[in-house]
Design a protein around this motif. Structure first.
Motif, PDB file in Angstrom:
ATOM      1  N   ILE A   1       8.688  13.979   7.518  1.00  0.00           N
ATOM      2  CA  ILE A   1      10.486  14.172   7.661  1.00  0.00           C
ATOM      3  C   ILE A   1      11.332  13.269   7.046  1.00  0.00           C
ATOM      4  O   ILE A   1      12.020  13.661   6.361  1.00  0.00           O
ATOM      5  N   LEU A   2      10.715  11.877   7.083  1.00  0.00           N
ATOM      6  CA  LEU A   2      11.676  11.016   6.287  1.00  0.00           C
ATOM      7  C   LEU A   2      11.485  10.713   4.726  1.00  0.00           C
ATOM      8  O   LEU A   2      12.337  10.325   4.046  1.00  0.00           O
ATOM      9  N   GLY A   3      10.220  11.111   4.361  1.00  0.00           N
ATOM     10  CA  GLY A   3       9.697  10.805   3.101  1.00  0.00           C
ATOM     11  C   GLY A   3       9.338   9.372   3.134  1.00  0.00           C
ATOM     12  O   GLY A   3       9.630   8.334   3.912  1.00  0.00           O
ATOM     13  N   PRO A   4       8.692   8.892   2.119  1.00  0.00           N
ATOM     14  CA  PRO A   4       8.234   7.632   1.657  1.00  0.00           C
ATOM     15  C   PRO A   4       9.184   6.593   1.663  1.00  0.00           C
ATOM     16  O   PRO A   4       9.006   5.313   2.361  1.00  0.00           O
ATOM     17  N   LYS A   5      10.351   6.564   1.334  1.00  0.00           N
ATOM     18  CA  LYS A   5      11.262   5.553   1.053  1.00  0.00           C
ATOM     19  C   LYS A   5      12.166   5.089   2.349  1.00  0.00           C
ATOM     20  O   LYS A   5      11.955   4.017   2.767  1.00  0.00           O
TER      21      LYS A   5
ATOM     22  N   GLY B   1       0.932  -1.238  -0.027  1.00  0.00           N
ATOM     23  CA  GLY B   1       0.114  -0.004  -0.009  1.00  0.00           C
ATOM     24  C   GLY B   1       0.835   1.194  -0.064  1.00  0.00           C
ATOM     25  O   GLY B   1       2.018   1.210  -0.169  1.00  0.00           O
ATOM     26  N   LYS B   2       0.268   2.191   0.266  1.00  0.00           N
ATOM     27  CA  LYS B   2       1.105   3.528   0.336  1.00  0.00           C
ATOM     28  C   LYS B   2       0.779   4.260   1.794  1.00  0.00           C
ATOM     29  O   LYS B   2      -0.274   4.219   2.173  1.00  0.00           O
ATOM     30  N   ILE B   3       1.865   4.852   2.168  1.00  0.00           N
ATOM     31  CA  ILE B   3       1.558   5.345   3.466  1.00  0.00           C
ATOM     32  C   ILE B   3       1.043   6.757   3.589  1.00  0.00           C
ATOM     33  O   ILE B   3       1.513   7.400   2.787  1.00  0.00           O
ATOM     34  N   ILE B   4       0.153   6.843   4.436  1.00  0.00           N
ATOM     35  CA  ILE B   4      -0.587   8.058   4.491  1.00  0.00           C
ATOM     36  C   ILE B   4      -0.178   9.066   5.779  1.00  0.00           C
ATOM     37  O   ILE B   4       0.018   8.541   6.759  1.00  0.00           O
ATOM     38  N   ASP B   5       0.274  10.313   5.441  1.00  0.00           N
ATOM     39  CA  ASP B   5       0.476  10.997   6.584  1.00  0.00           C
ATOM     40  C   ASP B   5      -0.684  11.418   7.534  1.00  0.00           C
ATOM     41  O   ASP B   5      -1.918  11.590   6.960  1.00  0.00           O
ATOM     42  N   PHE B   6      -0.673  11.527   8.670  1.00  0.00           N
ATOM     43  CA  PHE B   6      -1.469  11.943   9.808  1.00  0.00           C
ATOM     44  C   PHE B   6      -1.092  13.419  10.025  1.00  0.00           C
ATOM     45  O   PHE B   6      -0.267  13.675  10.533  1.00  0.00           O
ATOM     46  N   LYS B   7      -2.188  14.355   9.781  1.00  0.00           N
ATOM     47  CA  LYS B   7      -1.726  15.705   9.990  1.00  0.00           C
ATOM     48  C   LYS B   7      -2.083  15.802  11.440  1.00  0.00           C
ATOM     49  O   LYS B   7      -3.287  15.938  11.878  1.00  0.00           O
ATOM     50  N   CYS B   8      -1.086  16.161  11.944  1.00  0.00           N
ATOM     51  CA  CYS B   8      -1.168  16.159  13.604  1.00  0.00           C
ATOM     52  C   CYS B   8      -0.760  17.687  14.132  1.00  0.00           C
ATOM     53  O   CYS B   8       0.283  18.270  13.774  1.00  0.00           O
ATOM     54  N   THR B   9      -1.654  18.227  14.976  1.00  0.00           N
ATOM     55  CA  THR B   9      -1.206  19.488  15.623  1.00  0.00           C
ATOM     56  C   THR B   9      -0.819  19.369  17.070  1.00  0.00           C
ATOM     57  O   THR B   9      -0.599  20.483  17.588  1.00  0.00           O
ATOM     58  N   TYR B  10      -0.388  18.207  17.385  1.00  0.00           N
ATOM     59  CA  TYR B  10      -0.002  17.944  18.744  1.00  0.00           C
ATOM     60  C   TYR B  10       1.387  17.449  18.786  1.00  0.00           C
ATOM     61  O   TYR B  10       1.812  17.103  19.798  1.00  0.00           O
ATOM     62  N   GLN B  11       2.344  17.650  17.698  1.00  0.00           N
ATOM     63  CA  GLN B  11       3.346  16.934  17.988  1.00  0.00           C
ATOM     64  C   GLN B  11       4.346  17.739  18.812  1.00  0.00           C
ATOM     65  O   GLN B  11       4.339  19.140  19.210  1.00  0.00           O
ATOM     66  N   ASN B  12       4.937  17.017  19.784  1.00  0.00           N
ATOM     67  CA  ASN B  12       6.062  17.594  20.915  1.00  0.00           C
ATOM     68  C   ASN B  12       5.075  18.425  21.785  1.00  0.00           C
ATOM     69  O   ASN B  12       5.976  19.258  22.305  1.00  0.00           O
ATOM     70  N   SER B  13       3.996  18.040  21.918  1.00  0.00           N
ATOM     71  CA  SER B  13       3.367  18.986  22.955  1.00  0.00           C
ATOM     72  C   SER B  13       3.303  18.434  24.134  1.00  0.00           C
ATOM     73  O   SER B  13       2.263  18.994  25.184  1.00  0.00           O
ATOM     74  N   VAL B  14       3.905  17.331  24.752  1.00  0.00           N
ATOM     75  CA  VAL B  14       4.103  16.968  26.105  1.00  0.00           C
ATOM     76  C   VAL B  14       4.461  18.208  27.004  1.00  0.00           C
ATOM     77  O   VAL B  14       5.620  18.765  26.350  1.00  0.00           O
TER      78      VAL B  14
END
Length: 289
Positions: free
Chosen positions: A192-196, A2-15
């Motif tokens: 950040i990493l890209g698909p590959k 399949g294809k990796i889908i990105d999850f649009k997150c607004t909580y990154q590093n919000s700990v």
């Protein structure tokens, strides 16, 4: 595949912690980040403030890297602990870093705080970071991307080291009664990493790690995956959804607790999204293939 889908997150590093909570407690910082009793007190107050069903620990993504020798700026009541200076000059230096000693330092205090909260009857969720997030404390990311591209064998050795450390952290957490593990690696996400490299990370690290986690954790423990990790697993055909009927609508965080003993992994939504509700009373769990 399949294809990796990105999850649009607004909580990154919000700990982190809320200043209204810190003002109420009148604690001294950064000392409050170092001691289990103040950590536990902050966690309890954050639970009350957020109206949640569980306590969370720790309040940053730096404890693992610090325990491996990383240099941390502990911050204050406004900004929590964060990386200060890199200790590795090249990717290979990571392989020479010491294994984590869970009997000393801030990581030991985190586990003591977790035990204290569990002994009081609280559900406790421990934030566990993935390899790229841990490496953000230890080395400039460009050196990691370079070795990933040019020397995958070295990258595999680095992944193996972090797999062992993360697995041991989870085992130590279970020893003190932690029943909820939150696993995320926002610094190693698709955007950040890209698909590959994302695909390679799943195959070289994420899937093997989670298969081992699945084997070692008790039925009384559940792992809450960051949706970015979930979609990486789904997109590489390493996992599939499995719906569980909970009987009534409820908050996602509450549903995760209800799912303990019924599944090992969930991950359809970021656990930091405190307002997300399962209106149909069905939670999507994750079955590793």
């Amino acid at each position: 595949m399949g294809k990796i889908i990105d999850f649009k997150c607004t909580y990154q590093n919000s700990v982190g912690i809320n200043q209204e909570v810190t003002k109420k407690l009148s604690l001294k910082f950064p000392e409050a980040y170092k001691n289990w009793n103040s950590m536990a007190l902050i966690s309890e107050e954050l639970k009350k403030y957020d109206g949640e069903a569980f306590c969370t620990m720790p309040f940053c993504h730096t404890v693992e890297g610090e325990a491996m020798g990383g240099i941390i700026n502990l911050g204050d009541e406004k900004i929590g602990p964060r990386a200060k200076d890199y200790i590795c000059k090249k990717a290979e230096d990571i392989l020479n870093l010491p294994s984590i000693d869970y009997s000393k330092g801030r990581i030991a205090e985190v586990l003591k705080a977790c035990k204290h909260l569990r002994d009081k009857g609280e559900n406790v969720m421990l934030y566990v970071s993935g390899p790229f997030t841990i490496m953000n404390v230890l080395i400039e990311p460009r050196y990691i991307f370079k070795v990933f591209r040019k020397n995958p064998d070295v990258m595999q050795s680095i992944f193996n080291k972090f797999q062992n450390e993360i697995l041991m952290f989870i085992k130590e957490a279970e020893k003190v009664g932690v029943n909820m593990i939150s696993y995320a690696d926002s610094s190693g996400a698709l955007n950040i990493l890209g698909p590959k490299f994302s695909k390679q990370t799943v195959e070289m690290f994420t899937y093997p790690l989670l298969k081992k986690v699945e084997e070692v954790i008790k039925n009384e423990t559940i792992v809450l995956l960051c949706p970015k990790t979930t979609f990486a697993l789904l997109g590489t055909d390493k996992a599939q959804w499995k719906d569980i009927e909970l009987g009534q609508p409820m908050k996602y965080s509450e549903a995760c607790i209800k799912t303990i003993g019924k599944a090992k992994f969930v991950g359809q939504m970021c656990i930091k999204n405190k307002g997300f509700n399962l209106k149909n009373g069905i939670i999507k769990t994750i079955k590793l293939l």
